[in-house]
Design a protein around this motif. Sequence first.
Motif, PDB file in Angstrom:
ATOM      1  N   THR A 527       0.847  -1.189   0.000  1.00  0.00           N
ATOM      2  CA  THR A 527       0.000   0.000   0.000  1.00  0.00           C
ATOM      3  C   THR A 527       0.884   1.241   0.000  1.00  0.00           C
ATOM      4  O   THR A 527       1.788   1.374   0.823  1.00  0.00           O
ATOM      5  N   SER A 529       0.379   5.286   0.264  1.00  0.00           N
ATOM      6  CA  SER A 529      -0.583   6.350   0.563  1.00  0.00           C
ATOM      7  C   SER A 529       0.155   7.672   0.756  1.00  0.00           C
ATOM      8  O   SER A 529       1.338   7.706   1.093  1.00  0.00           O
ATOM      9  N   SER A 583      -9.396   7.407  -2.371  1.00  0.00           N
ATOM     10  CA  SER A 583      -8.921   8.797  -2.265  1.00  0.00           C
ATOM     11  C   SER A 583     -10.029   9.713  -1.770  1.00  0.00           C
ATOM     12  O   SER A 583     -11.221   9.465  -2.021  1.00  0.00           O
ATOM     13  N   SER A 589      -4.454  10.194  -1.077  1.00  0.00           N
ATOM     14  CA  SER A 589      -4.816   9.011  -1.878  1.00  0.00           C
ATOM     15  C   SER A 589      -4.107   7.789  -1.338  1.00  0.00           C
ATOM     16  O   SER A 589      -3.056   7.900  -0.682  1.00  0.00           O
ATOM     17  N   ARG A 590      -4.684   6.641  -1.675  1.00  0.00           N
ATOM     18  CA  ARG A 590      -4.133   5.373  -1.183  1.00  0.00           C
ATOM     19  C   ARG A 590      -4.235   4.339  -2.308  1.00  0.00           C
ATOM     20  O   ARG A 590      -5.335   3.965  -2.728  1.00  0.00           O
TER      21      ARG A 590
END
Length: 600
Positions: A527, A529, A583, A589-590
């Motif tokens: 992930t 972010s 997001s 955002s991710r």
Amino acid sequence: MTKFRWKLTALFMLLIGLSVLAAGILTGNTYTRNHQAALEDHMIRELRVLDAMAPWPTDGDQSSQSVYLQSLAQRFKVIAGMRVTYIRADGVVMGDSDHLPQTMDNHLTRKEVAEAIATGTGSSKRYSDTLKMNMLYVAITSSVKDADGKHGVIRLAMSLSDVEGSLNKMWLALVFGLFFLFVLAAIVSYRVALSVTRPLEKMTSVAKRIANMDYAIRVPEGGKDEIGELGRTLNAMAGSLQGQLDEIRQNGARLQSVLDNMTSGVVMIGHDGRITLYNQQAELLLGSSARERVGRSYSEIRYHYELLNLIRDGLNMPELVHEELTVYYPEERLLRIGLVPMTMSGEEEPGLLLVMQDITAIRRLENMRSEFVANVSHELKTPVAAVKGFAETLLSGAMDDRDTAISFLTIINEESDRLNRLIGDILELSKIESRRSPLQFSPIDIPHFLNRMTELLYADAAKKSITLDVQSEPELFLEADEDRLGQMVMNLMQNGINYTPEGGMVKVRAEFVAGEDGEDSDIVRITVSDTGIGIPKKDMQRIFERFYRVDKARSRSSGGTGLGLSIVKHLVELHNGTIRVESTVGVGSRFIMELPMLHQ
């Protein structure tokens, strides 16, 4: 078939009964005639003996002759047990054992007397009015002539009551015998009829089942007669029909399989407008099932007004038609329609074969290609125009101003770098999409790998005072192409740095995805972010498209080409993984990548 059996039995019994009856009547009549003939011969012999022992008297007058013959008749009746009568040639009775001659009629017209006078012997059978019973009369002419020179007649009469009793007994025995024979014949007839009808019943049953398309049934093997031959012929016919039906079913199954697996929708419509064929792809494209459509009119297809008009025109004017039209149910699609007039089996007027192809994806790809060419042209034109413009300015005399020249050359260098990155990304994307660069899978130590990515991007993050927070589960390994995995993570981290304001943070997390039972699965999640500007909801679906930018001015100023996320998505899919984005505008955002830990 039971009725036929009884009819056949009744016919046999009737034929046998008539034959037996005719045989019985013929036998009885023959016996009666033979018995009567034998009796007549016996009586004739007795008459001849009587004539020989006591010839007709020639002396004396008529009265004395009558007395003599009367005594002879009475004496011979005692001996012979039969009535004896002496009759003169003119028919006058001269003596009779049972009656006085004077009381008796003239016997010249009696049949047996007339025959005896004519031929020498005569006989007859009739009812005697005198004795009130049936009598048999036999007469012969005497061997001696009377006084007038004529032969007299000697007659014996015998009651037929004894003969008739014997005949009645014979007839009774014959009737019982015939009845027994008739019963026996009836049993034999039934068995014969049964032997004929039972195979026919089986054949009829088999024929009915064959008519109901049960071609596996067979008639039991019979004898070598015509019925057996008929059974074998019926079995051969059933076998032939079964083979043909199996072939038809196989052809039908193959045809149905072809129709079901076609990528084109196929609909057949008869000349009366009724749908006769509707394959699975047609169900998908038009949003209704074959069960709802087959056997019903095409006009009942709702939600497709333009298609109905096209079919109506095709039925009215049968000709080959190719059209493209858009349907909106069950979802919006662009269809290429082909209408082919064709005559259905058993119909005289032509119907229609409707072939539909979903060209939505093709048109989308064509549009994407057009957009790609336009975007590439636009993206290439901007740096080329900048380089050309500043170069022309320098050539026009700006070279003499050192500061201006240095500024212009710096811009030319930056635009050249941007152009170089753009061309490199385009070539890289083309290589990935065409799979010209195969992946080289190897085990990767994820903690060590992420630390190296952090070192490479540390300088860019430090320029904007952005904190890089990278964490990974210890001893986490992933089987992947290390260079491609580096491309994916670098692109995501670089985007996070580019779109995060100064003083922000970019986080990277690597971990196992928890399974349903709480244990670690064989999926690794990475992930990335940030605390950047975020992505509007309306742009979330298109974020991975080529050259798509949420903030075009910001992307251009950051040096982005608009191809990074598209390259990431293609590389993730090549690793059999998935990527998604979450997001919130103004928050950040991710990006979440999930990749299989091992590859086969």
